[in-house]
Design a protein around this motif. Structure first.
Motif, PDB file in Angstrom:
ATOM      1  N   LYS A   1      -9.435  -3.392   2.220  1.00  0.00           N
ATOM      2  CA  LYS A   1      -8.194  -3.898   1.398  1.00  0.00           C
ATOM      3  C   LYS A   1      -8.419  -3.947   0.116  1.00  0.00           C
ATOM      4  CE  LYS A   1      -4.974  -5.166   5.087  1.00  0.00           C
ATOM      5  NZ  LYS A   1      -4.126  -6.241   5.210  1.00  0.00           N
ATOM      6  N   LEU A   2      -7.388  -3.389  -0.897  1.00  0.00           N
ATOM      7  CA  LEU A   2      -7.643  -3.749  -2.374  1.00  0.00           C
ATOM      8  C   LEU A   2      -6.083  -3.876  -2.611  1.00  0.00           C
ATOM      9  CD1 LEU A   2     -10.484  -1.496  -3.685  1.00  0.00           C
ATOM     10  CD2 LEU A   2     -10.541  -4.012  -3.386  1.00  0.00           C
ATOM     11  N   ALA A   3      -5.816  -4.804  -3.515  1.00  0.00           N
ATOM     12  CA  ALA A   3      -4.521  -5.095  -4.012  1.00  0.00           C
ATOM     13  C   ALA A   3      -4.537  -3.893  -5.074  1.00  0.00           C
ATOM     14  CB  ALA A   3      -4.405  -6.339  -4.772  1.00  0.00           C
ATOM     15  N   ALA A   4      -3.338  -3.470  -5.347  1.00  0.00           N
ATOM     16  CA  ALA A   4      -2.701  -2.398  -6.073  1.00  0.00           C
ATOM     17  C   ALA A   4      -3.028  -2.942  -7.688  1.00  0.00           C
ATOM     18  CB  ALA A   4      -1.511  -1.684  -5.716  1.00  0.00           C
TER      19      ALA A   4
ATOM     20  N   GLY B   1     -10.278   7.236  -7.404  1.00  0.00           N
ATOM     21  CA  GLY B   1     -10.094   8.486  -6.223  1.00  0.00           C
ATOM     22  C   GLY B   1      -9.140   7.951  -5.248  1.00  0.00           C
ATOM     23  N   ILE B   2      -8.301   6.934  -5.652  1.00  0.00           N
ATOM     24  CA  ILE B   2      -7.411   6.399  -4.790  1.00  0.00           C
ATOM     25  C   ILE B   2      -5.877   6.615  -5.265  1.00  0.00           C
ATOM     26  CG2 ILE B   2      -6.303   4.349  -3.730  1.00  0.00           C
ATOM     27  CD1 ILE B   2      -9.166   3.117  -3.917  1.00  0.00           C
ATOM     28  N   ASP B   3      -5.109   7.007  -4.716  1.00  0.00           N
ATOM     29  CA  ASP B   3      -3.563   7.305  -5.003  1.00  0.00           C
ATOM     30  C   ASP B   3      -2.524   6.069  -4.912  1.00  0.00           C
ATOM     31  OD1 ASP B   3      -3.629  10.100  -5.761  1.00  0.00           O
ATOM     32  OD2 ASP B   3      -3.685  10.721  -3.861  1.00  0.00           O
ATOM     33  N   ILE B   4      -1.970   5.785  -5.720  1.00  0.00           N
ATOM     34  CA  ILE B   4      -0.991   4.632  -5.417  1.00  0.00           C
ATOM     35  C   ILE B   4       0.276   4.942  -5.673  1.00  0.00           C
ATOM     36  CG2 ILE B   4      -2.492   2.728  -6.316  1.00  0.00           C
ATOM     37  CD1 ILE B   4      -1.172   2.714  -9.036  1.00  0.00           C
ATOM     38  N   THR B   5       1.199   4.942  -4.772  1.00  0.00           N
ATOM     39  CA  THR B   5       2.626   5.228  -4.704  1.00  0.00           C
ATOM     40  C   THR B   5       3.553   4.220  -4.792  1.00  0.00           C
ATOM     41  OG1 THR B   5       2.432   5.384  -2.392  1.00  0.00           O
ATOM     42  CG2 THR B   5       1.939   7.353  -3.488  1.00  0.00           C
TER      43      THR B   5
END
Length: 70
Positions: free
Chosen positions: A2-5, A62-66
């Motif tokens: 887990k990583l915080a946005a 390489g991570i999508d935040i929405t």
């Protein structure tokens, strides 16, 4: 893992207050994940900043935040 946005945003190069004090739309100076309107930003300004941050996180990690859905 887990990583915080907010962590992703800051570590992708978007510090609190990005892009700067003169910008109509900028990231909050308290929370890098929050986009704020300083009073004169248009909807297009806010969306453009959100897209810039989203694309920067994608490019760096390489991570999508929405955005949250209501």
């Amino acid at each position: 893992m887990k990583l915080a946005a907010g962590w992703l945003v800051e570590h992708a190069g978007f510090a609190k207050g990005y892009p700067g004090e003169a910008a109509a739309a900028r990231l909050s100076t308290k929370h890098a994940l929050a986009v704020t309107n300083r009073g004169t930003a248009t909807t297009a300004d806010v969306i453009a900043l959100a897209r810039t941050v989203r694309d920067g996180v994608r490019s760096r990690f390489g991570i999508d935040i929405t955005p949250d859905r209501f």
